[in-house]
Design an enzyme around this catalytic site. Structure first.
Site, PDB file in Angstrom:
ATOM      1  N   CYS A 188     -36.794 -20.728  -0.422  1.00 20.62           N
ATOM      2  CA  CYS A 188     -35.689 -21.086  -1.312  1.00 20.62           C
ATOM      3  C   CYS A 188     -35.156 -19.896  -2.082  1.00 20.62           C
ATOM      4  O   CYS A 188     -34.078 -19.955  -2.648  1.00 20.62           O
ATOM      5  CB  CYS A 188     -36.112 -22.180  -2.279  1.00 20.62           C
ATOM      6  SG  CYS A 188     -37.408 -21.656  -3.407  1.00 20.62           S
ATOM      7  N   CYS A 219     -36.535 -30.458  -2.019  1.00 17.64           N
ATOM      8  CA  CYS A 219     -35.409 -31.326  -2.389  1.00 17.64           C
ATOM      9  C   CYS A 219     -35.141 -32.348  -1.275  1.00 17.64           C
ATOM     10  O   CYS A 219     -35.331 -32.055  -0.087  1.00 17.64           O
ATOM     11  CB  CYS A 219     -34.166 -30.488  -2.595  1.00 17.64           C
ATOM     12  SG  CYS A 219     -34.255 -29.379  -4.007  1.00 17.64           S
ATOM     13  N   CYS A 255     -26.850 -22.913  -3.547  1.00 10.00           N
ATOM     14  CA  CYS A 255     -27.426 -24.113  -4.151  1.00 10.00           C
ATOM     15  C   CYS A 255     -28.837 -23.818  -4.669  1.00 10.00           C
ATOM     16  O   CYS A 255     -29.182 -24.157  -5.799  1.00 10.00           O
ATOM     17  CB  CYS A 255     -27.439 -25.247  -3.121  1.00 10.00           C
ATOM     18  SG  CYS A 255     -27.954 -26.829  -3.796  1.00 10.00           S
TER      19      CYS A 255
END
Ligand code: SF4
Length: 247
Positions: free
Chosen positions: A241, A214, A133
């Site tokens: 990330c 997020c 993702c």
């Protein structure tokens, strides 16, 4: 605010991995003792004129580096990764901060629609594969955004801990060079920048969010925690990330 389109982005880097490694070492010798504006100034105006950008999450501490960069060059391109999973407050805050600092060149990068449709059709990939993702929504868009630049400024700091403990102010990153002007700054130093410049705060900070990414992967934390990033991917074996592994 001038929001650049992807087709406006200059393509093509100019260094090999070996050249970037050598240059980072030379830059460390010459500028490694500097930080903040003293470091940003020669990087932007002398070493990488027109070939340097910065990334910003427009999170809780982001205004500090943005303010220092604005003092050097308000037109410096600022890359913002709109993962399409951000808090609405982050978008509002970005607009407010951009106006406040007079930044003129924000590059809003979004995930590739076709890849999203193929890999994350229901938008729930974060629940089964955070690495994939993050790759789709952050890493790949950033790779596109960095085309044409030899260096980028980041807001990472050593006090964030984890892999950032030993962060140098200048480091090679594949065929590019990363500059970390706040690497040695403490939490109090960041607070000083906010106070002395009367910078606006991210609205979610007052609600207990110390580090904001997020929505699905960010939680509130104890405001007295020393682990500023504790609310990111909480409970998972993940602290970054992946954008800082780009080469
Ligand atoms: S932080 Fe979470 S939602 Fe955002 S890109 Fe990474 S896994 Fe996906």
């Amino acid at each position: 605010m001038n929001v650049m389109r992807e087709e406006d982005i200059v393509t093509g880097g100019s260094m090999s991995v070996e050249e970037a490694t050598d240059r980072a070492a030379r830059l460390m010798d010459q500028y490694g003792h500097l930080q903040g504006v003293s470091l940003i100034e020669p990087m932007v105006h002398e070493e990488f004129n027109g070939r340097i950008t910065m990334t910003s999450s427009f999170g809780t501490e982001a205004a500090a580096l943005l303010a220092l960069v604005a003092e050097v060059d308000r037109d410096l391109p600022v890359i913002f990764l709109d993962t399409r999973k951000l808090f609405g407050e982050t978008h509002t805050y970005r607009e407010k901060l951009v106006d406040h600092l007079g930044l003129t060149n924000i590059k809003i990068m979004r995930p590739d629609e076709e890849k999203l449709e193929a890999e994350d059709p229901n938008g729930m990939l974060f629940a089964s594969d955070v690495a994939k993702c993050c790759y789709l929504r952050k890493v790949e868009p950033l790779q596109r955004a960095l085309e044409g630049y030899d260096a980028w400024l980041t807001g990472r700091k050593r006090f964030h801990g984890g892999e950032r403990d030993a962060l140098p102010v200048i480091e090679p990153a594949g065929s590019r060079i990363k500059i970390n002007p706040l690497a040695g700054y403490k939490r109090e130093d960041i607070e000083d920048i906010f106070e002395h410049r009367a910078l606006p705060r991210h609205p979610l900070e007052a609600e207990g969010f110390l580090s904001i990414g997020c929505m699905p992967c960010t939680e509130r934390v104890d405001p007295n925690t020393t682990d500023v990033r504790a609310g990111r991917w909480a409970g998972q074996d993940k602290t970054e990330c992946g954008i800082h592994y780009i080469i």
